[in-house]
Design an enzyme around this catalytic site. Sequence first.
Site, PDB file in Angstrom:
ATOM      1  N   ASP A 227       0.875  -1.170   0.000  1.00  0.00           N
ATOM      2  CA  ASP A 227       0.000   0.000   0.000  1.00  0.00           C
ATOM      3  C   ASP A 227       0.914   1.223   0.000  1.00  0.00           C
ATOM      4  O   ASP A 227       1.591   1.497   0.989  1.00  0.00           O
ATOM      5  CB  ASP A 227      -0.894  -0.011   1.244  1.00  0.00           C
ATOM      6  CG  ASP A 227      -1.861   1.167   1.290  1.00  0.00           C
ATOM      7  OD1 ASP A 227      -1.670   2.125   0.524  1.00  0.00           O
ATOM      8  OD2 ASP A 227      -2.800   1.129   2.100  1.00  0.00           O
TER       9      ASP A 227
ATOM     10  N   TYR B 136      -0.641  -0.732  14.780  1.00  0.00           N
ATOM     11  CA  TYR B 136      -1.466  -0.834  13.584  1.00  0.00           C
ATOM     12  C   TYR B 136      -1.043   0.226  12.572  1.00  0.00           C
ATOM     13  O   TYR B 136      -1.051   1.418  12.862  1.00  0.00           O
ATOM     14  CB  TYR B 136      -2.948  -0.646  13.928  1.00  0.00           C
ATOM     15  CG  TYR B 136      -3.827  -0.678  12.698  1.00  0.00           C
ATOM     16  CD1 TYR B 136      -4.037  -1.862  12.005  1.00  0.00           C
ATOM     17  CD2 TYR B 136      -4.413   0.486  12.208  1.00  0.00           C
ATOM     18  CE1 TYR B 136      -4.821  -1.905  10.867  1.00  0.00           C
ATOM     19  CE2 TYR B 136      -5.201   0.459  11.075  1.00  0.00           C
ATOM     20  CZ  TYR B 136      -5.395  -0.731  10.409  1.00  0.00           C
ATOM     21  OH  TYR B 136      -6.163  -0.770   9.269  1.00  0.00           O
TER      22      TYR B 136
ATOM     23  N   LYS C 289      -3.906  -2.739   7.169  1.00  0.00           N
ATOM     24  CA  LYS C 289      -4.113  -4.187   7.143  1.00  0.00           C
ATOM     25  C   LYS C 289      -3.113  -4.820   6.189  1.00  0.00           C
ATOM     26  O   LYS C 289      -2.544  -4.164   5.321  1.00  0.00           O
ATOM     27  CB  LYS C 289      -5.551  -4.501   6.712  1.00  0.00           C
ATOM     28  CG  LYS C 289      -6.104  -5.754   7.377  1.00  0.00           C
ATOM     29  CD  LYS C 289      -6.018  -5.670   8.891  1.00  0.00           C
ATOM     30  CE  LYS C 289      -6.131  -7.058   9.520  1.00  0.00           C
ATOM     31  NZ  LYS C 289      -5.719  -7.073  10.897  1.00  0.00           N
TER      32      LYS C 289
END
Length: 366
Positions: free
Chosen positions: A13, A229, A232
């Site tokens: 990403d 985090y 994902k």
Amino acid sequence: MAEKITLSVIKADVGGYVGHSAMHDDLVNKARECLGKAKGKLLIDFHVTSCGDDLELIMTHQLGEGNEKVHKLAWDTFVTCTAVAKELKLYGAGQDLLADAFSGNVKGMGPGVAEMEFVERTSEPILIFMADKTSPGAWNLPLYRIFADPFTTAGLVIDPKIHDGFKFEILDVLENKSLTLACPEEMYDLLVFLGAPSRYMVSRIFRKTDNEIAATASTQKLSLIAGEYVGKDDPVMISRSQSGFPAVGEVLEGFSFPHTVAGWMRGSHHGPLMPVSFKEATPTRFDGPPRVICAGFQLANGKLIGPRDMFDDISFDETRRLANQMADYLRRHGPFEPHRLPLEEMEYTTFPKVMEKLAGRFKKMS
């Protein structure tokens, strides 16, 4: 002896358009430009695509798995595309690039990697699965169904080439250990682990009779690398098919049920994995629900003939309808489990900061 071909699928990403929903054409075009310079030199062939906000690099070469030059090409491509993403002020530009500089292999640096090396057969159908808004454990159930369940793969019963079954290599991502179990004789042992996809994940599958590679999946978990985090994991997976492996239709049948996976909004919720066409791999509702696409290729001396959009088929309409019904059901739980992930899987989100803030207000009961 025929030379082996290496198929490398590396994703990252590097910037979402808009938010986390899709990939801007400028990033795809820039990636094609970067890989195009290596075609006929480092690479035999390549294909660039996207799934949601993830840039997917599909490459063939003869340098073997984990090759430093191929991985550096992918890393440099992601860095170059990140610069474009920053110019466009795309969301989360470069969020999967967790290292400051390349160090020999992209594994452990953020990008997801699935690679396999093999000698091409007379006909070599390859299916490449790419998912968005979920984690590598999402492959456990479909891979079990494809390579161990005769209700999905009729060939396990009637095809003598695969009747003996397959071996599953399982990775324990917390302990960084692996275990290989054979099916059908160790099926129940296998299910003990596959049923816990947040920790145990299928990394590779081999044909039992000759140890020939059948499938491989990315197992990188960003939270374990970054310690918090950062998005994902959005895994990739490669499966060979036909002539000694499950048929194309049997592999795809493994995705006919939109099973519940971890991910979705903020990587903190359960949702159905919806198989969609390339053009529908743009998750927007609550940043989801999680999506999976499948690019089908025929390999011809390392050249990628394709892709075919394998889920662009009305036979998956009911699967998508069920996924939307499941999404409605789960969303109505709001912040309650089972929609929200259990607390032990929230430790890399902002949850620990909330607990720290309130720690002094907990009172011991007499």
